[in-house]
Design a protein around this motif. Structure first.
Motif, PDB file in Angstrom:
ATOM      1  N   PRO A 327       9.120 -91.268  13.346  1.00  0.00           N
ATOM      2  CA  PRO A 327      10.687 -92.313  12.907  1.00  0.00           C
ATOM      3  C   PRO A 327      11.775 -91.267  12.293  1.00  0.00           C
ATOM      4  N   TRP A 328      11.317 -90.084  12.145  1.00  0.00           N
ATOM      5  CA  TRP A 328      12.285 -89.281  11.907  1.00  0.00           C
ATOM      6  C   TRP A 328      12.796 -88.506  13.274  1.00  0.00           C
ATOM      7  N   GLU A 329      11.637 -88.350  13.868  1.00  0.00           N
ATOM      8  CA  GLU A 329      12.516 -87.638  15.401  1.00  0.00           C
ATOM      9  C   GLU A 329      13.241 -88.138  16.255  1.00  0.00           C
ATOM     10  N   ARG A 330      14.593 -88.049  15.566  1.00  0.00           N
ATOM     11  CA  ARG A 330      16.041 -89.675  16.961  1.00  0.00           C
ATOM     12  C   ARG A 330      15.519 -88.494  18.261  1.00  0.00           C
ATOM     13  N   THR A 331      15.769 -89.670  19.255  1.00  0.00           N
ATOM     14  CA  THR A 331      16.395 -89.481  20.717  1.00  0.00           C
ATOM     15  C   THR A 331      17.163 -89.568  21.019  1.00  0.00           C
ATOM     16  N   GLY A 332      18.051 -90.388  19.951  1.00  0.00           N
ATOM     17  CA  GLY A 332      19.442 -90.855  20.407  1.00  0.00           C
ATOM     18  C   GLY A 332      19.736 -91.866  20.837  1.00  0.00           C
ATOM     19  N   GLU A 333      20.826 -93.002  20.075  1.00  0.00           N
ATOM     20  CA  GLU A 333      21.194 -93.756  21.218  1.00  0.00           C
ATOM     21  C   GLU A 333      22.277 -93.710  22.032  1.00  0.00           C
ATOM     22  N   LEU A 334      23.004 -92.074  22.229  1.00  0.00           N
ATOM     23  CA  LEU A 334      23.368 -91.885  23.645  1.00  0.00           C
ATOM     24  C   LEU A 334      22.639 -90.659  24.244  1.00  0.00           C
ATOM     25  N   GLN A 335      22.087 -90.956  25.409  1.00  0.00           N
ATOM     26  CA  GLN A 335      21.415 -90.541  26.788  1.00  0.00           C
ATOM     27  C   GLN A 335      22.059 -90.110  27.958  1.00  0.00           C
ATOM     28  N   SER A 336      22.248 -89.460  28.247  1.00  0.00           N
ATOM     29  CA  SER A 336      22.683 -89.035  29.770  1.00  0.00           C
ATOM     30  C   SER A 336      21.488 -89.389  30.493  1.00  0.00           C
ATOM     31  N   GLY A 337      22.008 -90.518  31.666  1.00  0.00           N
ATOM     32  CA  GLY A 337      21.044 -90.993  32.679  1.00  0.00           C
ATOM     33  C   GLY A 337      20.627 -89.524  33.404  1.00  0.00           C
ATOM     34  N   MET A 338      21.496 -88.796  33.526  1.00  0.00           N
ATOM     35  CA  MET A 338      21.056 -87.644  34.467  1.00  0.00           C
ATOM     36  C   MET A 338      19.682 -87.013  34.091  1.00  0.00           C
ATOM     37  N   PRO A 339      18.525 -86.506  34.344  1.00  0.00           N
ATOM     38  CA  PRO A 339      18.130 -85.367  33.445  1.00  0.00           C
ATOM     39  C   PRO A 339      18.159 -83.979  33.611  1.00  0.00           C
ATOM     40  N   ALA A 340      18.146 -83.267  33.144  1.00  0.00           N
ATOM     41  CA  ALA A 340      18.996 -82.005  33.200  1.00  0.00           C
ATOM     42  C   ALA A 340      17.758 -80.908  32.546  1.00  0.00           C
ATOM     43  N   LEU A 341      16.191 -81.532  32.318  1.00  0.00           N
ATOM     44  CA  LEU A 341      15.110 -80.543  31.843  1.00  0.00           C
ATOM     45  C   LEU A 341      14.057 -80.763  32.220  1.00  0.00           C
ATOM     46  N   GLY A 342      12.951 -79.805  33.320  1.00  0.00           N
ATOM     47  CA  GLY A 342      11.856 -79.975  33.270  1.00  0.00           C
ATOM     48  C   GLY A 342      10.322 -79.773  32.663  1.00  0.00           C
ATOM     49  N   ILE A 343       9.565 -80.053  32.105  1.00  0.00           N
ATOM     50  CA  ILE A 343       8.172 -79.503  32.078  1.00  0.00           C
ATOM     51  C   ILE A 343       7.596 -78.501  33.131  1.00  0.00           C
ATOM     52  N   ASP A 344       7.801 -77.411  33.078  1.00  0.00           N
ATOM     53  CA  ASP A 344       6.937 -76.878  34.325  1.00  0.00           C
ATOM     54  C   ASP A 344       5.901 -75.937  33.970  1.00  0.00           C
ATOM     55  N   HIS A 345       4.846 -76.607  34.714  1.00  0.00           N
ATOM     56  CA  HIS A 345       2.936 -76.594  34.211  1.00  0.00           C
ATOM     57  C   HIS A 345       2.243 -76.391  36.053  1.00  0.00           C
ATOM     58  N   TRP A 346       3.324 -76.153  37.078  1.00  0.00           N
ATOM     59  CA  TRP A 346       2.756 -76.515  38.102  1.00  0.00           C
ATOM     60  C   TRP A 346       1.783 -74.900  38.157  1.00  0.00           C
ATOM     61  N   HIS A 347       1.761 -74.071  37.413  1.00  0.00           N
ATOM     62  CA  HIS A 347       0.842 -73.192  37.632  1.00  0.00           C
ATOM     63  C   HIS A 347      -0.299 -73.262  37.245  1.00  0.00           C
ATOM     64  N   ASP A 348      -0.855 -74.367  36.596  1.00  0.00           N
ATOM     65  CA  ASP A 348      -2.419 -75.095  36.394  1.00  0.00           C
ATOM     66  C   ASP A 348      -2.889 -74.822  37.106  1.00  0.00           C
ATOM     67  N   PRO A 349      -4.247 -74.520  37.808  1.00  0.00           N
ATOM     68  CA  PRO A 349      -4.994 -74.331  38.345  1.00  0.00           C
ATOM     69  C   PRO A 349      -5.451 -75.669  39.028  1.00  0.00           C
ATOM     70  N   VAL A 350      -6.169 -76.234  37.610  1.00  0.00           N
ATOM     71  CA  VAL A 350      -6.531 -77.634  37.900  1.00  0.00           C
ATOM     72  C   VAL A 350      -5.737 -78.629  37.710  1.00  0.00           C
ATOM     73  N   HIS A 351      -4.835 -78.795  36.908  1.00  0.00           N
ATOM     74  CA  HIS A 351      -3.893 -79.765  37.007  1.00  0.00           C
ATOM     75  C   HIS A 351      -2.278 -79.774  36.630  1.00  0.00           C
ATOM     76  N   PRO A 352      -1.709 -79.087  38.063  1.00  0.00           N
ATOM     77  CA  PRO A 352      -0.702 -79.176  37.572  1.00  0.00           C
ATOM     78  C   PRO A 352       0.248 -79.726  37.652  1.00  0.00           C
ATOM     79  N   VAL A 353       1.387 -79.345  37.300  1.00  0.00           N
ATOM     80  CA  VAL A 353       2.409 -80.615  36.474  1.00  0.00           C
ATOM     81  C   VAL A 353       3.902 -80.581  36.973  1.00  0.00           C
ATOM     82  N   PHE A 354       4.907 -81.177  37.346  1.00  0.00           N
ATOM     83  CA  PHE A 354       6.159 -80.896  37.288  1.00  0.00           C
ATOM     84  C   PHE A 354       6.804 -81.817  36.258  1.00  0.00           C
TER      85      PHE A 354
END
Ligand code: FAD
Length: 502
Positions: A327-354
């Motif tokens: 509850p103390w980790e606010r993500t905000g009432e105002l959020q840009s509808g356009m994403p600007a960041l990704g988690i890049d874990h594509w190099h994982d040999p078993v479970h690549p994810v972007f």
């Protein structure tokens, strides 16, 4: 029947169609673009062209009685969707048994509804997926060209670190870093300077007014602001909206003949006509192009099409999920509808994810991190023709989405462990944490090098080309429109040089 003739026809005005129309027009080829959806250039009674995601009306959906949003519920309550009257709205959700496909309908195709994330795929993965394409040429020439033409830009990082609109992304980033994962900024076609001024109150709000998936009224450089006006500006390209191609055939002299139905915005038929052309480019998207070709092959209208048409279809491994934060980790009432960041874990040999760090722009604090994960799911779907109702159906069993969940779960379990958080189970209508029954990224059906030659020439019939996401066999490892655009640029350059008289 009355029949018009034009030298070249492009079916569909998404990325593949728009690129092709521009380059044909520049080369002096009279070209007709036929688009099933409407032209989104007139404001409604509220003064806006598109409706917002929080107050969807008839403009939101392609001939539905009720909206079908990706997040079906909140706290398991059906708060999200609304009754609407059937209309040629901008977002479609096509149901094929175990898989629903989201797509844009209108002049501009998916560019009207998408999140604008403009990502060049990892080179080694691109080389695996499309081995017949010269990667040097793509990375040296066609990806940069696509980025330039699409108007891709990057967020100002100082602003990103301090603005309210990306608090949600910063929180997600911190959680990923705590789990030892890497994040990366993602370029976009949304004008980040406009977005900055939106937050300051100096520009009309769009990304910051919860606009995404049902269209953006400001800020976004969709195809109707980039390739398509340039195409029309050549003087050789005409776009007809609310014109849906129903069937294709080819006459012995090589003339392609299209059966085209015109409708009004309410779906009333205004008539059917035949259009003949010499060169036919299919840019109706992965589903649209595949459906037209499978039907044409199976009904005997284009009998020489290969058995590869209708195969190698995939979801780009899409899975959506939400995490519930403290509850103390606010993500905000105002959020840009356009994403600007990704988690890049594509190099994982078993479970690549972007994983795209997605907004949840509900206008209220929800203590939630949302993600659209792209995974390397090897499962492929196939299309079959059903003569009984003249339909083309995708065969995709829900269980084929399991590898996508396995990969996403491996990554997000790790993030949850590192942060003492858990999944939300109330977002997708029932109590699933992972939504793998829809995709935003349909790819394949007319795969390059299989159903076509190495340049998108459809095998078996002369002067017939696929130009869109149908060429990519099921996966790109990142959000796909830059790849679709660059590939269309590459292919049309070759086709213009070799298949058209000087
Ligand atoms: P489309 O863009 O699908 O265009 C096909 C066009 O053809 C449509 O306008 C359709 O109406 C028309 N058509 C179809 N059949 C016919 C017919 N028979 N006759 C006439 N016209 C026809 N990708 C990214 O890279 N980044 C993102 O951030 C991103 N976010 C997305 C968010 C959402 C909600 C969705 C739905 C998609 C998103 N995508 C994103 C995916 C991206 O938009 C698609 O990959 C892309 O639009 C596909 O391009 P295309 O040229 O293959 O076809």
């Amino acid at each position: 029947a009355e029949r018009d003739f034009v030298p070249a026809v492009v079916i569909g005005s998404g990325y593949g169609g728009a690129v092709t129309a521009l380059r044909l027009g520049e080369a002096g080829v009279p070209t007709l673009v036929l688009e099933a959806g409407r032209q989104w250039d007139r404001a409604g009674e509220d003064g806006r062209i598109f409706c917002s995601m929080l107050e969807p009306d008839h403009r939101s959906s392609w001939f539905k009685n009720r909206t079908e949003a990706p997040l079906a519920s909140l706290m398991w309550l059906d708060l999200v969707n609304r009754a609407v009257r059937p209309f040629a709205g901008v977002l479609d959700r096509v149901h094929h048994g175990g898989m629903s496909v989201y797509l844009g309908r209108g002049v501009g195709g998916g560019s009207l509804v998408n999140g604008g994330m403009a990502v060049v795929p990892k080179r080694d993965y691109f080389e695996q997926v499309l081995p017949e394409v010269d990667a040097d040429e793509m990375y040296g020439r066609y990806f940069p060209l696509a980025n330039r033409m699409l108007g891709v830009n990057s967020v100002d990082q100082d602003w990103f670190e301090t603005c309210e609109s990306y608090r949600y992304a910063r929180v997600s980033r911190a959680h990923a870093h705590r789990a030892g994962l890497r994040t990366t900024f993602v370029p976009n076609v949304y004008d980040f300077d406009h977005m900055r001024r939106e937050e300051l109150g100096e520009a009309p709000r769009s990304a910051l007014a919860s606009e995404v998936i049902y269209g953006n009224n400001h800020g976004k450089r969709s195809l109707d602001r980039s390739y398509l006006p340039a195409a029309v500006g050549t003087g050789n390209v005409t776009i007809r909206s609310l014109h849906r191609v129903r069937a294709l055939r080819q006459e012995p002299d090589g003339t392609h003949v299209l059966a085209v139905e015109q409708i009004d915005e309410l779906g009333n038929p205004l008539g059917t006509k035949e259009i003949g052309c010499r060169w036919l480019f299919l840019g109706a998207g992965s589903l649209g192009t595949t459906e037209l070709l499978v039907r044409a092959r199976e009904t005997g209208a284009l009998p020489a099409l290969s058995s590869e048409v209708g195969r190698h279809w995939g979801t780009n491994g899409n899975v959506m999920l939400g995490r519930l934060l403290a509850p103390w980790e606010r993500t905000g009432e105002l959020q840009s509808g356009m994403p600007a960041l990704g988690i890049d874990h594509w190099h994982d040999p078993v479970h690549p994810v972007f994983a795209e760090i997605a907004p949840l722009p509900a206008g209220t604090e929800l203590w939630t991190s949302l993600y659209l994960a792209i995974t390397r799911n090897p499962e492929r779907g196939e299309f079959e023709y059903r003569a009984a109702d003249d339909s083309v159906r995708l065969r995709w069993d829900v269980s084929q989405g399991d590898p996508s969940i396995d990969a996403a779960k491996a990554l997000f379990d790790r993030i949850n462990r590192a942060n003492g958080t858990g999944y939300r189970h109330d977002l997708f209508g029932d109590d699933r944490a992972f939504e793998n029954r829809f995709t935003y990224h349909p790819l394949g059906g007319c795969a390059l090098g299989r159903a076509t030659d190495s340049w998108g020439r459809v095998r078996g019939h002369r002067n017939l080309y696929a130009t869109d996401g149908s060429l990519i066999p099921g996966s790109t490892g990142v959000n796909p429109f830059v790849t679709i655009t660059a590939l269309a640029e590459r292919n049309v350059a070759r086709v213009l040089a070799e298949d058209f008289p000087r």
